[in-house]
Design a protein around this motif. Structure first.
Motif, mmCIF file in Angstrom:
data_model
loop_
_atom_site.group_PDB
_atom_site.id
_atom_site.type_symbol
_atom_site.label_atom_id
_atom_site.label_comp_id
_atom_site.label_asym_id
_atom_site.label_seq_id
_atom_site.Cartn_x
_atom_site.Cartn_y
_atom_site.Cartn_z
ATOM 1 N N ARG A 182 5.645 6.927 -0.763
ATOM 2 C CA ARG A 182 5.605 6.491 0.634
ATOM 3 C C ARG A 182 4.849 5.167 0.757
ATOM 4 O O ARG A 182 3.756 5.002 0.209
ATOM 5 N N VAL A 183 5.443 4.209 1.497
ATOM 6 C CA VAL A 183 4.819 2.897 1.726
ATOM 7 C C VAL A 183 4.054 2.943 3.045
ATOM 8 O O VAL A 183 4.619 3.300 4.093
ATOM 9 N N THR A 184 2.776 2.563 3.006
ATOM 10 C CA THR A 184 1.937 2.652 4.215
ATOM 11 C C THR A 184 1.536 1.294 4.785
ATOM 12 O O THR A 184 1.013 1.225 5.896
ATOM 13 N N LYS A 241 0.865 -1.177 0.000
ATOM 14 C CA LYS A 241 0.000 0.000 0.000
ATOM 15 C C LYS A 241 0.902 1.227 0.000
ATOM 16 O O LYS A 241 1.790 1.359 0.847
ATOM 17 N N THR A 242 0.690 2.085 -0.958
ATOM 18 C CA THR A 242 1.540 3.276 -1.067
ATOM 19 C C THR A 242 0.695 4.534 -1.234
ATOM 20 O O THR A 242 -0.530 4.462 -1.456
ATOM 21 N N SER A 243 1.378 5.642 -1.163
ATOM 22 C CA SER A 243 0.694 6.929 -1.351
ATOM 23 C C SER A 243 0.201 7.107 -2.779
ATOM 24 O O SER A 243 -0.652 7.962 -3.061
ATOM 25 N N ALA A 244 0.714 6.285 -3.672
ATOM 26 C CA ALA A 244 0.311 6.364 -5.085
ATOM 27 C C ALA A 244 -0.653 5.240 -5.461
ATOM 28 O O ALA A 244 -0.995 5.084 -6.636
ATOM 29 N N GLY A 245 -1.081 4.450 -4.484
ATOM 30 C CA GLY A 245 -1.976 3.328 -4.770
ATOM 31 C C GLY A 245 -1.323 1.995 -4.429
ATOM 32 O O GLY A 245 -0.230 1.933 -3.844
ATOM 33 N N THR A 246 -1.985 0.921 -4.811
ATOM 34 C CA THR A 246 -1.466 -0.419 -4.512
ATOM 35 C C THR A 246 -0.424 -0.844 -5.538
ATOM 36 O O THR A 246 -0.631 -0.697 -6.747
ATOM 37 N N LEU A 247 0.672 -1.370 -5.033
ATOM 38 C CA LEU A 247 1.756 -1.830 -5.893
ATOM 39 C C LEU A 247 1.951 -3.331 -5.655
ATOM 40 O O LEU A 247 2.306 -3.747 -4.548
ATOM 41 N N SER A 248 1.691 -4.145 -6.671
ATOM 42 C CA SER A 248 1.807 -5.599 -6.536
ATOM 43 C C SER A 248 3.216 -6.059 -6.895
ATOM 44 O O SER A 248 3.803 -5.610 -7.894
#
Length: 230
Positions: A183-185, A140-147
């Motif tokens: 940013r990684v959340t 989960k990142t500030s730019a959306g989900t990164l798989s």
């Protein structure tokens, strides 16, 4: 003279008949004794008549048949039960999300070109289970989900004992661009062949470099791998 001869002949005949009768009585007595002798003792050692000897033999045969039948029936039943139990115990199911304790730790080594996070599964389901293949990994990142992409390494079938643990590695690029980056959340992990996920805190670097859209820079190794390179 003729009369005397007849009388003597008659006496001789009478004597012969008497002797034959005595011999006949003796033979009859001998045969009776010989056939009766074994019958005076039964198979249990108790005295009894001839009919008693046959009775225990008949009873013993019936008892032997009953025992043989009982033994056969018992043996077949025992074998069937054992086989069924062995088949059930020999089949292991896959590890379910609810049976696994999942944690993530930073495993980055100084000098490596990228960062590494290790995800560990611990079996707390009270039974042995199977894990194989790749887990699903999403950041989960500030730019959306990164798989995360799979590394392509061959995956092994792992029997995870009750209370046992196994891990795999996630690699990602370090943000050394000088910019704020992405940013990684959080970290979302889905065990192999499962649809239920677990959300964890991200233990790695706080940010990732901004990508040019050519693909995910994050990679995940198969179950059983850990460390740099997946």
């Amino acid at each position: 003279m003729r009369a005397n001869k007849i009388t003597v002949a008659a006496l001789a005949l009478a004597a012969g008949l008497s002797l034959a009768a005595c011999q006949s009585d003796g033979d009859a007595t001998d045969r009776s004794d010989s056939s009766a002798a074994p019958a005076t003792t039964s198979s249990h050692g108790d005295p009894g008549p001839g009919a008693t000897k046959g009775s225990p033999a008949s009873g013993g045969s019936a008892q032997g048949t009953a025992q043989a039948s009982a033994g056969k029936g018992s043996g077949e039943g025992q074998g069937a039960n054992a086989g069924t139990g062995s088949g059930k115990e020999g089949k292991l199911g896959k590890c379910r999300t609810d049976e696994l304790q999942v944690k993530a730790t930073d495993n980055t080594i100084d000098g490596d070109p990228g960062g590494t996070v290790v995800v560990e599964f611990t079996n707390g389901g009270g039974r042995d289970c199977v894990l194989s293949g790749y887990a699903g990994v999403d950041l989960k990142t500030s730019a959306g989900t990164l798989s995360a992409k799979r590394t392509g390494q061959q995956a092994s079938r792992i029997v995870l004992k009750d209370g046992g643990s196994v891990a795999f590695g996630i690699t990602y690029p370090i943000n050394d661009s000088g910019g704020s980056g992405v940013r990684v959340t959080g970290l979302v992990v889905t065990p192999p062949d499962e649809t239920k996920s677990v959300t964890l805190d991200w233990p790695g670097a706080a940010t990732l470099p901004v990508t040019d859209g050519s693909g995910s820079p994050v990679k995940a190794g198969p179950i059983g791998s850990a460390g740099q390179g997946g």
